[in-house]
Design a protein around this motif. Structure first.
Motif, PDB file in Angstrom:
ATOM      1  N   PRO A  83       1.055  -1.620  -0.448  1.00 52.36           N
ATOM      2  CA  PRO A  83      -0.372  -0.180  -0.187  1.00 52.36           C
ATOM      3  C   PRO A  83       0.238   1.870   0.041  1.00 52.36           C
ATOM      4  O   PRO A  83       0.903   3.013   0.751  1.00 52.36           O
ATOM      5  CB  PRO A  83      -1.103   0.003   1.146  1.00 52.36           C
ATOM      6  CG  PRO A  83      -0.083  -0.735   2.054  1.00 52.36           C
ATOM      7  CD  PRO A  83       0.633  -2.065   1.211  1.00 52.36           C
ATOM      8  N   ASP A  84       2.196   1.461  -0.520  1.00 52.23           N
ATOM      9  CA  ASP A  84       2.633   2.529  -0.967  1.00 52.23           C
ATOM     10  C   ASP A  84       2.816   2.726  -2.496  1.00 52.23           C
ATOM     11  O   ASP A  84       3.914   1.461  -3.064  1.00 52.23           O
ATOM     12  CB  ASP A  84       3.921   2.481   0.247  1.00 52.23           C
ATOM     13  CG  ASP A  84       5.015   3.954  -0.630  1.00 52.23           C
ATOM     14  OD1 ASP A  84       4.323   4.883  -1.185  1.00 52.23           O
ATOM     15  OD2 ASP A  84       5.938   3.288   0.562  1.00 52.23           O
ATOM     16  N   LEU A 125      -6.216  -1.639   0.056  1.00 52.13           N
ATOM     17  CA  LEU A 125      -5.408  -0.387  -0.766  1.00 52.13           C
ATOM     18  C   LEU A 125      -4.317  -0.553  -1.098  1.00 52.13           C
ATOM     19  O   LEU A 125      -3.390   0.002  -2.089  1.00 52.13           O
ATOM     20  CB  LEU A 125      -5.633   0.306   0.826  1.00 52.13           C
ATOM     21  CG  LEU A 125      -6.283   1.664   0.866  1.00 52.13           C
ATOM     22  CD1 LEU A 125      -5.845   1.211   2.613  1.00 52.13           C
ATOM     23  CD2 LEU A 125      -6.266   2.455  -0.138  1.00 52.13           C
ATOM     24  N   SER A 173      -2.491   0.770  -4.780  1.00 53.35           N
ATOM     25  CA  SER A 173      -1.377   1.482  -5.151  1.00 53.35           C
ATOM     26  C   SER A 173      -0.143   1.381  -6.519  1.00 53.35           C
ATOM     27  O   SER A 173       0.304   2.382  -6.694  1.00 53.35           O
ATOM     28  CB  SER A 173      -0.681   1.716  -4.168  1.00 53.35           C
ATOM     29  OG  SER A 173      -0.140   0.305  -3.670  1.00 53.35           O
ATOM     30  N   THR A 208      -2.614   8.698  -6.616  1.00 54.01           N
ATOM     31  CA  THR A 208      -2.187   7.904  -6.164  1.00 54.01           C
ATOM     32  C   THR A 208      -1.097   8.158  -4.650  1.00 54.01           C
ATOM     33  O   THR A 208      -1.866   8.164  -3.366  1.00 54.01           O
ATOM     34  CB  THR A 208      -1.945   6.923  -6.579  1.00 54.01           C
ATOM     35  OG1 THR A 208      -2.832   6.205  -7.803  1.00 54.01           O
ATOM     36  CG2 THR A 208      -1.668   5.086  -6.403  1.00 54.01           C
ATOM     37  N   PHE A 231      -2.138   8.505  -0.998  1.00 53.56           N
ATOM     38  CA  PHE A 231      -0.867   7.382  -0.127  1.00 53.56           C
ATOM     39  C   PHE A 231      -0.050   8.191   1.166  1.00 53.56           C
ATOM     40  O   PHE A 231       0.165   7.862   1.818  1.00 53.56           O
ATOM     41  CB  PHE A 231      -0.854   6.055  -0.292  1.00 53.56           C
ATOM     42  CG  PHE A 231      -1.121   5.132  -0.826  1.00 53.56           C
ATOM     43  CD1 PHE A 231      -1.148   4.005  -0.208  1.00 53.56           C
ATOM     44  CD2 PHE A 231      -1.332   5.501  -2.178  1.00 53.56           C
ATOM     45  CE1 PHE A 231      -2.517   3.410  -0.478  1.00 53.56           C
ATOM     46  CE2 PHE A 231      -2.799   4.519  -2.823  1.00 53.56           C
ATOM     47  CZ  PHE A 231      -2.328   3.042  -1.877  1.00 53.56           C
ATOM     48  N   GLN A 251      -5.280   3.070   6.277  1.00 57.06           N
ATOM     49  CA  GLN A 251      -4.317   3.374   6.214  1.00 57.06           C
ATOM     50  C   GLN A 251      -4.192   2.766   6.930  1.00 57.06           C
ATOM     51  O   GLN A 251      -3.076   1.780   7.315  1.00 57.06           O
ATOM     52  CB  GLN A 251      -3.781   4.475   6.367  1.00 57.06           C
ATOM     53  CG  GLN A 251      -3.252   4.896   4.339  1.00 57.06           C
ATOM     54  CD  GLN A 251      -3.292   5.197   4.117  1.00 57.06           C
ATOM     55  OE1 GLN A 251      -1.409   5.805   4.568  1.00 57.06           O
ATOM     56  NE2 GLN A 251      -2.746   5.972   2.202  1.00 57.06           N
TER      57      GLN A 251
END
Lengths: 333, 324
Positions: A269-270, B215, B219, B239, B243, B255
């Motif tokens: 998630p990055d 998520l 990404s 995006t 994030f 998150q």
């Protein structure tokens, strides 16, 4: 998550456990057409107070292994030893007595709770069946169980459909705790839940393990969840353990080519990490356990496979003091 | 000009227990070739938004109460069935979460693959079959010639998802709506399918709306992400911004609850409480009862989306007031 010192003594031992299912065709005249080796020679030790994560893709045998530990299916070969007692050789009465020490939490809280029983009846049943406490003490014990899993005791008269998914999973955990087991086997307990609810259940499980000195076998396909909760991780592929070691170690520095691919397949998630990292994309699907490849079962998908990988089955061998890896080319990679 | 402009989409379900406001004022737009992620938990309205655009919701109980969705000059929400059929499966395609239930188990996949071509294009069966074969090869199905004759149950989950993608893309659509296409798959297969969607998008230059709860998937795949909660969009940003500098408290909380972002052994952050019941009217911000920053004003005033930075909008009153 508990102290490392409490991890020394084994509570459960699997010795070369095998679970094979015959495959037959036809109805009246059954022909034996093959064998699915769902679990094929697993040797593993679970220590007291430890959380052992069991990871693998669908069909790798992780759920069957859980059922084998619970003795829900008769084992084909090998031994499941709980505190010195061999469950596979025990009589029905012995296994029944041991069940108290081994409890299970299932993936789908919608399917694993009886819709016709109130929460009270669900939680009271194991207490009465195993004569854990006097009938008069049951209501107090049920209320206590509700509090332990973070539900209000006044909700006990409700039915499962009146609860959300996360609350139902709490009830399933309360049911598993009712008999004060030594070991809980949780088979994908958070896979059916939303991220925010998943976090609540993970916190609850981690907290219970710590407070009650439970041992937990945590089965999941999601490596990030496993890494978060486990002390050690075992990675399964087609019925065998291919890598075993401390959770953070295995996931941050995977050694087996399959574990490497598995770790690299998790979407991070990055966006920065996603853009820069090299992803190992495996070719093909996991092979059918009905007809596993010869030699190392992973060789048809392995980017490093050589001729010898098709010939010999790699044993799970020590790699340093804490880790075990089953790869013939380990020294060369 | 944007390829798709959705304005104030409201889809409600009329049930015995009241009116469920599944999508309640959803507005967004999508450029040609762009990938937009729609993220949210179960019941947030992300799937209903996709289904509303495709006209796939059963009516009743569902009803489009208002709004417009302009796709190349046609309002998808109010066009005639004939106009909808001309677009659907031709210029807009959709893929679904479960490929087993969205393929017809009685038909060979060759029949299912050529169906959109036979309906939408002047093409002979023979040419359509040749196209189907080429498509099956480009989605990475080995031995495609032989597999054309197979039935869906003869494929594995990942292969079925490839077949479904081939079927959706065979008419070279301008927009693909993907509703959790990898949720039912193993991670190694998920990586293959995401890679395939990216590759096909590059080749066809199509826009993608990618609906997911994950998520992580978003990404690496999407240009822009919008987060939905209780039938509304709470935050939209590109995006990287979403994030690295999420602004809305719900996005931040979401998150923080992902295990991989947390060091091991620490307690995971959890969002207290449950998503609201959408059949009851919600006063003010739907997230307020679970929000650690909520004040009295949050339950009194309806929040609206407003810019916090160019291309970054969010719907928290306190962020807009500069208090957070």
């Amino acid at each position: 998550m508990s102290q490392v010192t409490s991890h020394t003594d084994p509570i459960l031992e699997l010795r070369d456990v095998r679970m094979h299912f015959p495959v037959t065709h036809g109805f009246l005249f059954k022909r034996h057409v093959g064998t699915v080796k769902a679990v094929d020679g697993v040797t593993l030790i679970l220590r007291r107070g430890e959380v052992l994560g069991l990871v693998g893709e669908s069909g790798c045998g992780k759920s069957t292994l859980a059922r084998t530990i619970m003795q829900l299916v008769p084992t084909t070969a090998g031994a499941v030893v709980l505190e010195g007692k061999n469950l596979t050789a025990g009589s029905a009465a012995e296994v029944h007595a041991i069940r108290r020490d081994l409890q299970m939490v299932f993936q789908d809280p919608y399917a694993s709770l009886n819709p016709r029983l109130t929460v009270y009846a669900t939680l009271a049943e194991p207490l009465l069946f195993h004569r854990v406490c006097q009938p008069a003490a049951v209501p107090a014990r049920v209320a206590e169980l509700m509090r332990v899993v973070g539900l209000a005791p006044r909700l006990v008269r409700k039915y499962p459909h009146e609860f959300s998914g996360g609350q139902r999973q709490r009830i399933a955990i309360a049911r598993a705790l009712a008999l004060e087991p030594k070991i809980i086997i949780a088979d994908e307990p958070v896979s059916a839940l939303d991220v925010s609810i998943q976090a609540q259940i993970l916190n609850l499980l981690a907290d219970l393990v710590r407070r009650m000195n439970l041992s937990l076998v945590f089965i999941a396909h999601d490596l990030s969840v496993v890494k978060h909760i486990s002390d050690r991780v075992a990675v399964m592929y087609l019925g065998k353990i291919v890598e075993l070691g401390p959770a953070a170690d295995v996931i941050e520095r995977p050694r087996h080519p399959y574990t490497r691919a598995l770790v690299s397949a998790i979407p991070a998630p990055d966006p920065e990490t996603e853009r820069t990292r090299q992803r190992i994309i495996l070719a093909g699907d996991p092979p059918s356990p009905l007809n596993p490849p010869a030699g190392c079962a992973f060789h048809p998908r392995c980017p490093h496979a050589q001729e010898k990988c098709q010939l010999a089955v790699p044993p799970l061998a020590a790699d340093g003091p804490t880790r075990e890896v089953a790869c013939l080319r380990l020294g060369e990679l | 000009m944007a390829l798709l402009t959705v304005t104030d989409l409201r889809t409600h379900f009329h049930t015995r227990n009241g009116i469920v406001r599944a999508a309640d004022g959803v507005s967004f737009s999508l450029e040609r070739g762009e990938t937009l992620g729609i993220v949210g938990e179960s019941g947030s309205g992300k799937t209903v938004t996709g289904y509303s655009l495709m006209g796939l919701l059963p009516t009743p109980p569902a009803r489009i109460e208002g709004g417009t969705a302009l796709f190349a000059g046609t309002d998808l929400l109010h066009c005639t069935p004939r106009e909808a059929r001309a677009l659907r499966g031709k210029r807009i395609s959709m893929i679904f979460q479960d490929p087993m239930t969205s393929l017809n188990p009685y038909l060979r996949i060759s029949e299912q693959l050529i169906e959109p071509l036979l309906i939408h294009e002047e093409i002979s069966r023979r040419d359509a079959l040749a196209d189907a074969l080429a498509m099956l090869e480009s989605v990475g199905i080995p031995d495609a010639q032989k597999r054309l004759r197979l039935y869906p149950h003869e494929f594995s989950g990942g292969m079925r998802q490839r077949v479904m993608i081939a079927m959706a893309l065979i008419t070279k659509p301008e927009l693909l709506i993907a509703d959790e296409p990898t949720t039912a798959l193993d991670v190694t297969v998920q990586a293959q399918i995401l890679d395939l969607i990216k590759k096909m998008q590059r080749e066809l230059g199509m826009a993608v709306i990618f609906i997911t709860h994950d998520l992580g998937v978003v990404s690496g795949l999407c240009d822009r992400v919008q987060v939905m909660y209780a039938g509304r969009i709470v935050e939209t940003a590109d995006t990287r911004a979403l994030f690295h500098s999420p602004r809305h408290p719900y996005t931040r909380a979401l998150q923080r609850s992902i295990p991989s972002l947390q060091p091991k052994g620490t307690e995971l952050y959890t969002i207290p409480g449950l998503p609201p019941d959408l059949s009851k009217p919600i006063a003010g911000c739907a997230f307020a009862p679970r929000c650690e920053h909520a004040t009295a004003r949050c339950t009194a005033t309806d929040p609206a989306l407003a810019d916090v930075a160019p291309g970054h909008t969010q719907a928290c009153l306190r962020v807009q007031a500069g208090e957070l």
